[in-house]
Design a protein around this motif. Structure first.
Motif, mmCIF file in Angstrom:
data_model
loop_
_atom_site.group_PDB
_atom_site.id
_atom_site.type_symbol
_atom_site.label_atom_id
_atom_site.label_comp_id
_atom_site.label_asym_id
_atom_site.label_seq_id
_atom_site.Cartn_x
_atom_site.Cartn_y
_atom_site.Cartn_z
ATOM 1 N N ALA A 196 44.872 42.180 10.062
ATOM 2 C CA ALA A 196 46.166 42.789 10.388
ATOM 3 C C ALA A 196 47.077 42.809 9.170
ATOM 4 O O ALA A 196 47.846 43.752 8.953
ATOM 5 C CB ALA A 196 46.820 42.034 11.539
ATOM 6 N N MET A 197 46.985 41.750 8.344
ATOM 7 C CA MET A 197 47.828 41.701 7.142
ATOM 8 C C MET A 197 47.523 42.883 6.225
ATOM 9 O O MET A 197 48.387 43.356 5.497
ATOM 10 C CB MET A 197 47.568 40.397 6.375
ATOM 11 C CG MET A 197 48.224 39.202 6.998
ATOM 12 S SD MET A 197 47.783 37.719 6.079
ATOM 13 C CE MET A 197 48.672 36.499 7.039
ATOM 14 N N ALA B 259 50.178 41.795 15.830
ATOM 15 C CA ALA B 259 49.316 42.948 15.535
ATOM 16 C C ALA B 259 47.868 42.606 15.859
ATOM 17 O O ALA B 259 47.136 43.418 16.431
ATOM 18 C CB ALA B 259 49.455 43.342 14.063
ATOM 19 N N ALA B 260 47.464 41.381 15.498
ATOM 20 C CA ALA B 260 46.078 40.966 15.750
ATOM 21 C C ALA B 260 45.791 40.869 17.247
ATOM 22 O O ALA B 260 44.643 40.953 17.662
ATOM 23 C CB ALA B 260 45.810 39.635 15.068
ATOM 24 N N ARG C 268 41.182 37.971 12.235
ATOM 25 C CA ARG C 268 41.897 39.138 12.775
ATOM 26 C C ARG C 268 43.314 39.215 12.221
ATOM 27 O O ARG C 268 43.847 40.300 11.968
ATOM 28 C CB ARG C 268 41.962 39.067 14.294
ATOM 29 C CG ARG C 268 40.674 39.463 14.922
ATOM 30 C CD ARG C 268 40.803 39.517 16.424
ATOM 31 N NE ARG C 268 39.473 39.605 16.980
ATOM 32 C CZ ARG C 268 38.814 40.743 17.123
ATOM 33 N NH1 ARG C 268 39.379 41.870 16.808
ATOM 34 N NH2 ARG C 268 37.598 40.744 17.603
ATOM 35 N N VAL C 269 43.943 38.049 12.064
ATOM 36 C CA VAL C 269 45.287 38.044 11.488
ATOM 37 C C VAL C 269 45.215 38.560 10.052
ATOM 38 O O VAL C 269 46.061 39.351 9.605
ATOM 39 C CB VAL C 269 45.901 36.626 11.537
ATOM 40 C CG1 VAL C 269 47.296 36.611 10.925
ATOM 41 C CG2 VAL C 269 45.953 36.106 12.978
ATOM 42 N N ARG C 270 44.178 38.131 9.343
ATOM 43 C CA ARG C 270 44.007 38.586 7.955
ATOM 44 C C ARG C 270 43.763 40.095 7.907
ATOM 45 O O ARG C 270 44.285 40.789 7.020
ATOM 46 C CB ARG C 270 42.848 37.850 7.292
ATOM 47 C CG ARG C 270 43.202 36.419 6.906
ATOM 48 C CD ARG C 270 41.951 35.579 6.715
ATOM 49 N NE ARG C 270 41.122 35.998 5.607
ATOM 50 C CZ ARG C 270 41.260 35.575 4.345
ATOM 51 N NH1 ARG C 270 42.237 34.735 4.054
ATOM 52 N NH2 ARG C 270 40.459 35.978 3.403
ATOM 53 N N SER D 108 46.232 45.895 7.308
ATOM 54 C CA SER D 108 46.341 47.232 7.889
ATOM 55 C C SER D 108 47.570 47.465 8.775
ATOM 56 O O SER D 108 47.894 48.612 9.055
ATOM 57 C CB SER D 108 45.076 47.534 8.698
ATOM 58 O OG SER D 108 44.901 46.544 9.678
ATOM 59 N N ALA D 109 48.247 46.400 9.202
ATOM 60 C CA ALA D 109 49.347 46.616 10.145
ATOM 61 C C ALA D 109 50.533 47.302 9.461
ATOM 62 O O ALA D 109 50.805 47.059 8.288
ATOM 63 C CB ALA D 109 49.791 45.295 10.748
#
Lengths: 407, 256
Positions: free
Chosen positions: B197-198, B75-76, B193-195, B200-201
């Protein structure tokens, strides 16, 4: 290096850093453009953009030119620029992380060797890519039990966060075992976090991986709140720096101490055990975090002088003026990038300075420095003249508890 | 262009592999997982195509192992849609069954291009990616190293052959490509960015019918490699091992 601009999937505002905003605030407005930072930086000669030029060019709207430049990944967080800046601007702790964070956010790829370290820290909680289940392997062979609080939670006076290199790297594991023996002899009530321990993350922050640092801080704060202790003890000066300076920014203030000050405060009880003389000329390398950043110069020297037979000699560059080993703030994983753009590693230069002092032993108090300097000694062909020993190893030898049995 | 990529989870070899009581399977409960590295290249190739030519990317994965971590990272990187296929089993499906499960979901997505890692180190009953193409009744080309857009209905793919020959081929879509390497190495995504995504994805769940086939090969026994009679395992301290290696290299004439 080919730069690829990625798709921006999510807006992300770093919680603490924005390089353009930073340069419009407080101390940064006072930059005199004097160039002291550039002239002082041990890698300034290799940088197209020194701190002075970064400030100047960012203000002139040229940030994008800086972000693609290899200079972004050359600072090794030695704090020389910050310490000499006439306006005392926190270049190391604020400017460089903000710049790197922006570079990462814009999608510019850090050198692959550093990416690898970041990925290992994120996935396994340590930069060496060791299995989290093997975090206690360093303690194999000790002939006494260790209070592993992950298995048996109970209050302790001192919580020793062993950190990554002492836990996983064979050369540093020796130091960790000797330190464990020393703590027992000093009758310290101590424990460790076992397989639950994770990297404390100082280097990640200084290298601009703010998200990784935040992840580690959140994990560690949650973990540490599960245990009762009075002090956190660390071997790694970067870990000390992280707990001391950056964790409080996240609302977590844990009393922390580096082993050099911890032991120096206990020289009274320690002295009777320092029986065996070590007849050698020893020079001490002031690491940047404990030294220049925290102004802790005397405790490591007091420990060395407590060992009979040791003649303490100084390198020309010592204390505030000490040359960095080149491993700080992520430099440990950037030797390839730094050698490519700077021509050599700072550790190669530093061992020559140690040899020039006339010392037989180069004493250190940071886990990175053992392997860095031992490697550089081989490169410089100084193997027959100079040895690298951690302060703990010298104390352990004098106490006759060194690895390999009594002598 | 509508691109679908698949993500498979493999046991991370950082931990010792544990064989379960049956002696015929790994104990996946003891495993830590990572993304099949060729799938990571397939995803990178998809993201590069999207950046260069515009495309929508859908990632499809089984809900198995540490798949959420892999999907947040995807996702990120900027994928458009993430689909998890519910999966209750304690071990991953064998490759032919996996191909059938994935095909069941991918067919309805009607993609133009399917990019999947060319292989994984857990395949024993055939290779997943060509089996996926077979299940979808689509053409397949494997061992691809780099893909470019060459029009609305075709793509250009590169492939190396022995003898330093490189092929550039135009492939009519829809098709399945087995990716050996993306045009550029998979990118590093900042953890921030991964955070993000966690938070909002969104993962969609689409169920697939259970596979109708049984493995054509019966696995009799899984075991650690046995030291052969001609192998010499060198034991001892680091310096003893190093000395023995030097001695052997000298005996064999490599060192003089």
């Amino acid at each position: 290096m080919q730069q690829t601009q990625p798709t921006i999937a999510y807006d992300y505002t770093p919680s603490t850093l924005d390089v353009e905003k930073l340069l419009r605030t407080g101390d940064f407005l006072g930059c005199l453009q004097c160039g002291m930072c550039a002239g002082s930086c041990p890698l300034g000669y290799a940088m197209n953009y020194t701190p002075r030029k970064i400030i100047l060019n960012t203000r002139a709207g040229n940030l994008n030119k800086i972000l693609v430049d290899p200079s972004v990944w050359l600072c090794i967080s030695c704090y020389t620029c910050s310490s000499r800046c006439p306006k005392k601007i926190e270049l190391t702790d604020l400017l460089w992380p903000a710049l790197r964070d922006r570079a990462l956010q814009e999608g510019f790829q850090p050198p692959t060797e550093l990416q690898d370290a970041f990925e290992k820290i994120y996935k396994y909680g340590n930069s060496l890519g060791g299995s989290p289940r093997k975090r206690m392997d360093w303690a194999a062979g000790l002939d006494f039990p260790i209070a592993n609080l992950a298995k048996d939670p109970h209050p302790v006076d001192v919580l020793w966060i062993v950190e990554c290199f002492p836990s996983y790297y064979p050369r540093n594991q020796i130091v960790a075992r000797e330190f464990a023996r020393m703590l027992n002899i000093l009758e310290i009530d101590w424990g460790v976090l076992g397989h639950k321990e994770k990297c404390l993350g100082d280097c990640d922050r200084l290298y601009g991986e703010e998200g990784l640092f935040e992840t580690l801080v959140e994990n560690n704060i949650e973990l540490l709140h599960d245990y009762q202790f009075n002090t956190i003890l660390v071997i790694d000066p970067h870990a000390f720096r992280a707990l001391n300076r950056f964790y409080p920014l996240f609302g977590a203030t844990f009393p922390a101490e580096h082993y050099a000050t911890f032991l120096a405060k206990r020289l009274g009880p320690l002295q009777p055990f320092l029986k065996k003389p070590i007849p050698a000329k020893v020079t001490y390398h002031d690491n940047c975090c404990i030294g220049r950043r925290c102004q802790c110069y005397e405790p490591p020297r007091q420990l060395l002088q407590a060992i009979s037979g040791i003649e303490l000699v100084e390198m020309e560059r010592n204390r505030d003026n000490a040359l960095c080993c080149g491993g700080g703030g992520g430099g440990m994983w950037l030797d390839g990038h730094i050698t490519k753009h700077g021509g050599h590693r700072l550790s190669d230069e530093r061992v020559k300075q140690a040899a020039a002092s006339g010392a037989d032993i180069l004493a250190v108090s940071c886990p990175y420095e053992l392997s860095r300097f031992e490697d550089s000694i081989k490169v410089a062909g100084l193997e027959s003249r100079l040895k690298v020993r951690d302060l703990i190893e010298l104390l352990a030898e004098s106490m006759d508890i060194q690895e390999g049995g009594k002598s | 262009m509508k691109i679908v990529t698949t993500i498979r989870q493999l046991p991370d070899l950082i931990e010792p592999l544990v064989i379960d009581a049956s002696g015929k399977s790994l104990d996946y409960g003891e495993a830590r997982f990572l993304v099949n590295e060729y799938d990571d290249h397939a995803l990178e190739q998809a993201v590069l195509l999207k950046e260069q030519h515009g495309a929508s990317i859908t990632v499809v994965a089984l809900d198995f192992g540490d798949v959420n971590d892999a999907l947040y990272t995807a996702a990120a990187k900027g994928v458009d849609r993430i689909i998890k296929i519910p999966y209750e089993e304690k071990k991953p499906p064998f490759p032919r069954a996996a191909a059938e499960i994935f095909a069941g979901v991918i067919r309805d997505l009607q993609p133009d291009l399917i990019l999947a890692g060319v292989q994984s180190y857990e395949e024993w009953d055939g290779s997943f990616t060509p089996l996926l193409a077979h299940a979808l009744q689509l053409p397949y080309v494997g061992l691809i190293q780099g893909v470019e857009c060459s029009g609305e209905q075709s793509i250009t793919a590169f492939k190396e052959f022995p003898g330093a020959a490189k092929a550039r081929m135009t492939i009519r879509l829809p098709a399945v490509l087995g990716i050996l390497a993306a045009s550029h190495p998979p990118r590093y995504v900042p953890i921030s960015r991964v955070r993000a995504a966690m938070k909002s994805a969104h993962f969609e769940e689409i169920a697939a019918a259970p596979p109708s086939i049984a493995p054509k090969i019966q696995l009799e026994k899984l075991y650690a490699p046995v030291t052969g009679a001609r192998a010499e395992m060198i034991d001892g301290s680091e310096s003893e091992i190093a000395s023995r290696i030097v001695q052997l290299l000298t005996e064999k004439g490599v060192l003089k």
